[in-house]
Design a protein around this motif. Structure first.
Motif, PDB file in Angstrom:
ATOM      1  N   THR A   3     -13.047  -1.111   1.913  1.00 24.29           N
ATOM      2  CA  THR A   3     -12.153  -0.352   2.774  1.00 24.29           C
ATOM      3  C   THR A   3     -12.546  -0.653   4.205  1.00 24.29           C
ATOM      4  N   ILE A   4     -11.550  -0.988   5.033  1.00 26.05           N
ATOM      5  CA  ILE A   4     -11.814  -1.287   6.441  1.00 26.05           C
ATOM      6  C   ILE A   4     -10.963  -0.389   7.319  1.00 26.05           C
ATOM      7  N   GLN A   5     -11.355  -0.307   8.562  1.00 29.77           N
ATOM      8  CA  GLN A   5     -10.571   0.435   9.539  1.00 29.77           C
ATOM      9  C   GLN A   5     -10.081  -0.579  10.558  1.00 29.77           C
ATOM     10  N   MET A   6      -8.823  -0.466  10.950  1.00 28.86           N
ATOM     11  CA  MET A   6      -8.278  -1.397  11.932  1.00 28.86           C
ATOM     12  C   MET A   6      -7.368  -0.669  12.913  1.00 28.86           C
ATOM     13  N   THR A   7      -7.207  -1.268  14.056  1.00 34.59           N
ATOM     14  CA  THR A   7      -6.321  -0.722  15.079  1.00 34.59           C
ATOM     15  C   THR A   7      -5.034  -1.533  15.067  1.00 34.59           C
ATOM     16  N   ILE A   8      -3.915  -0.815  15.126  1.00 35.40           N
ATOM     17  CA  ILE A   8      -2.612  -1.475  15.096  1.00 35.40           C
ATOM     18  C   ILE A   8      -1.662  -0.705  16.007  1.00 35.40           C
ATOM     19  N   ASP A   9      -0.822  -1.411  16.739  1.00 37.46           N
ATOM     20  CA  ASP A   9       0.063  -0.704  17.664  1.00 37.46           C
ATOM     21  C   ASP A   9       1.185   0.003  16.903  1.00 37.46           C
ATOM     22  N   ASP A  10       1.739   1.019  17.538  1.00 42.53           N
ATOM     23  CA  ASP A  10       2.736   1.882  16.897  1.00 42.53           C
ATOM     24  C   ASP A  10       3.971   1.117  16.419  1.00 42.53           C
ATOM     25  N   GLU A  11       4.467   0.225  17.245  1.00 41.06           N
ATOM     26  CA  GLU A  11       5.682  -0.509  16.889  1.00 41.06           C
ATOM     27  C   GLU A  11       5.468  -1.361  15.635  1.00 41.06           C
ATOM     28  N   LEU A  12       4.340  -2.052  15.571  1.00 47.25           N
ATOM     29  CA  LEU A  12       4.040  -2.873  14.400  1.00 47.25           C
ATOM     30  C   LEU A  12       3.863  -1.999  13.154  1.00 47.25           C
ATOM     31  N   LEU A  13       3.214  -0.876  13.302  1.00 43.27           N
ATOM     32  CA  LEU A  13       3.031   0.031  12.170  1.00 43.27           C
ATOM     33  C   LEU A  13       4.376   0.556  11.658  1.00 43.27           C
ATOM     34  N   GLN A  14       5.275   0.851  12.569  1.00 47.62           N
ATOM     35  CA  GLN A  14       6.611   1.313  12.156  1.00 47.62           C
ATOM     36  C   GLN A  14       7.341   0.227  11.378  1.00 47.62           C
ATOM     37  N   MET A  15       7.214  -1.003  11.830  1.00 49.03           N
ATOM     38  CA  MET A  15       7.851  -2.117  11.118  1.00 49.03           C
ATOM     39  C   MET A  15       7.258  -2.263   9.714  1.00 49.03           C
ATOM     40  N   ILE A  16       5.944  -2.157   9.621  1.00 49.48           N
ATOM     41  CA  ILE A  16       5.276  -2.247   8.319  1.00 49.48           C
ATOM     42  C   ILE A  16       5.717  -1.105   7.421  1.00 49.48           C
ATOM     43  N   ASP A  17       5.788   0.095   7.971  1.00 49.91           N
ATOM     44  CA  ASP A  17       6.200   1.251   7.174  1.00 49.91           C
ATOM     45  C   ASP A  17       7.627   1.092   6.641  1.00 49.91           C
ATOM     46  N   ARG A  18       8.529   0.555   7.460  1.00 54.78           N
ATOM     47  CA  ARG A  18       9.906   0.347   6.999  1.00 54.78           C
ATOM     48  C   ARG A  18       9.945  -0.638   5.829  1.00 54.78           C
ATOM     49  N   ILE A  19       9.198  -1.709   5.976  1.00 56.55           N
ATOM     50  CA  ILE A  19       9.188  -2.728   4.919  1.00 56.55           C
ATOM     51  C   ILE A  19       8.530  -2.198   3.649  1.00 56.55           C
ATOM     52  N   THR A  20       7.415  -1.503   3.797  1.00 58.28           N
ATOM     53  CA  THR A  20       6.716  -1.014   2.604  1.00 58.28           C
ATOM     54  C   THR A  20       7.542   0.029   1.861  1.00 58.28           C
ATOM     55  N   GLN A  21       8.292   0.825   2.593  1.00 59.52           N
ATOM     56  CA  GLN A  21       9.173   1.787   1.926  1.00 59.52           C
ATOM     57  C   GLN A  21      10.275   1.062   1.158  1.00 59.52           C
ATOM     58  N   ARG A  22      10.848   0.046   1.795  1.00 59.76           N
ATOM     59  CA  ARG A  22      11.925  -0.715   1.162  1.00 59.76           C
ATOM     60  C   ARG A  22      11.412  -1.491  -0.057  1.00 59.76           C
ATOM     61  N   LYS A  23      10.213  -2.044   0.053  1.00 62.98           N
ATOM     62  CA  LYS A  23       9.639  -2.833  -1.036  1.00 62.98           C
ATOM     63  C   LYS A  23       8.868  -1.978  -2.050  1.00 62.98           C
ATOM     64  N   LYS A  24       8.762  -0.691  -1.754  1.00 66.29           N
ATOM     65  CA  LYS A  24       8.036   0.238  -2.628  1.00 66.29           C
ATOM     66  C   LYS A  24       6.607  -0.246  -2.895  1.00 66.29           C
ATOM     67  N   THR A  25       5.911  -0.487  -1.808  1.00 63.78           N
ATOM     68  CA  THR A  25       4.518  -0.908  -1.873  1.00 63.78           C
ATOM     69  C   THR A  25       3.716  -0.134  -0.842  1.00 63.78           C
ATOM     70  N   SER A  26       2.431  -0.353  -0.809  1.00 63.60           N
ATOM     71  CA  SER A  26       1.581   0.371   0.145  1.00 63.60           C
ATOM     72  C   SER A  26       1.325  -0.485   1.380  1.00 63.60           C
ATOM     73  N   ARG A  27       0.886   0.170   2.433  1.00 62.26           N
ATOM     74  CA  ARG A  27       0.514  -0.571   3.641  1.00 62.26           C
ATOM     75  C   ARG A  27      -0.585  -1.579   3.304  1.00 62.26           C
ATOM     76  N   SER A  28      -1.581  -1.117   2.565  1.00 66.40           N
ATOM     77  CA  SER A  28      -2.714  -1.989   2.235  1.00 66.40           C
ATOM     78  C   SER A  28      -2.262  -3.230   1.477  1.00 66.40           C
TER      79      SER A  28
END
Length: 77
Positions: A3-28
């Motif tokens: 398990t790691i901790q990372m810093t990511i900007d808000d806009e990129l995280l929002q893009m990842i969240d949209r894709i992961t919801q659509r693909k039904k997968t996790s951020r990790s």
């Protein structure tokens, strides 16, 4: 797995969240796959640079690949 901790900007995280919801997968899972694909692409780029350097140091001789010219012709039958 670690398990790691990372810093990511808000806009990129929002893009990842949209894709992961659509693909039904996790951020990790998404980030793991993205990193694997990126590393694979870097490997390919490195091999292409080595390939190019090889041809620059030992250029193709005229006629060296003529035997393959007929193989490159695709005919519709």
């Amino acid at each position: 797995m670690k398990t790691i901790q990372m810093t990511i900007d808000d806009e990129l995280l929002q893009m990842i969240d949209r894709i992961t919801q659509r693909k039904k997968t996790s951020r990790s899972a998404f980030i793991r796959e993205a990193v694997k694909k990126y590393l694979h692409r870097l490997d390919i780029e490195e091999l292409e640079l080595k390939h190019k350097a090889g041809y620059c140091s030992i250029p193709v001789k005229e006629g060296e690949f003529d035997i393959w010219e007929d193989e490159q012709i695709w005919e519709d039958k």
